[in-house]
Scaffold this motif. Structure first.
Motif: not given
Length: 169
Positions: A1-6, A129-138
């Motif tokens: 998840n850290e690598a994805r976030r980066t 899971e990669a840290g983009c908690k403020d986004v909507d999946p749509r």
């Protein structure tokens, strides 16, 4: 998840992608459904110079669904492993000095796209899971350049590099 976030943060910082608001994403999907391409994370372990491994993640657009796939220039600017090692062997045989380098987030650093109708990517599974908690999946990621995974990416990167090198003389 850290690598994805980066990976996500690097591409956003480079302005290769930008998040469309939920309202704009829904409107884009309705008006240009054929220009919304699926994306996914490609995860692998990359060997390091120190002999270990590190996580390497990329967001990849599934470009075969690009509505202009048949009109796009194809070709990769990178040599094959065989060509690379052959050149190194020839240089070593001539006792020449050589080195190799990689452009970090190369496709994200290419010139802005000139497409009349931009491409957008659906969010890959694992964004939250990669840290983009403020986004909507749509929501969608709007492609500001010919990003990694698009057939046009390698050619666009090569054209961008040529323009930069010519500007530097």
């Amino acid at each position: 998840n850290e690598a994805r976030r980066t990976e996500i943060q690097n591409l956003l910082d480079l302005k290769a992608y930008r998040f469309l608001s939920l309202t704009d994403s829904l409107e884009f999907r309705e008006n240009y459904p054929e220009y919304v391409l699926p994306s996914r994370f490609v995860d692998r372990w990359k060997p390091t110079d120190e002999g270990g491994t590190k996580a390497k993640r990329r967001i990849v657009i599934l470009d075969f669904q690009d509505p202009h796939v048949l009109q796009l220039e194809r070709g990769a600017p990178t040599p094959t492993k065989e060509a690379f090692t052959t050149v190194l062997q020839a240089l070593a045989s001539q006792r020449r000095h050589a080195w190799s380098s990689d452009i970090k987030n190369a496709f994200g650093q290419a010139a802005k796209t000139t497409r009349k109708q931009p491409i957008a990517a659906s969010l890959p599974a694992g964004m939250i899971e990669a840290g983009c908690k403020d986004v909507d999946p749509r929501q969608l990621l709007l492609c500001e350049t010919e990003v990694y995974g698009l057939i046009s990416g390698p050619s666009w990167l090569r054209q961008s590099l040529v323009k930069d090198f010519e500007a530097w003389g």
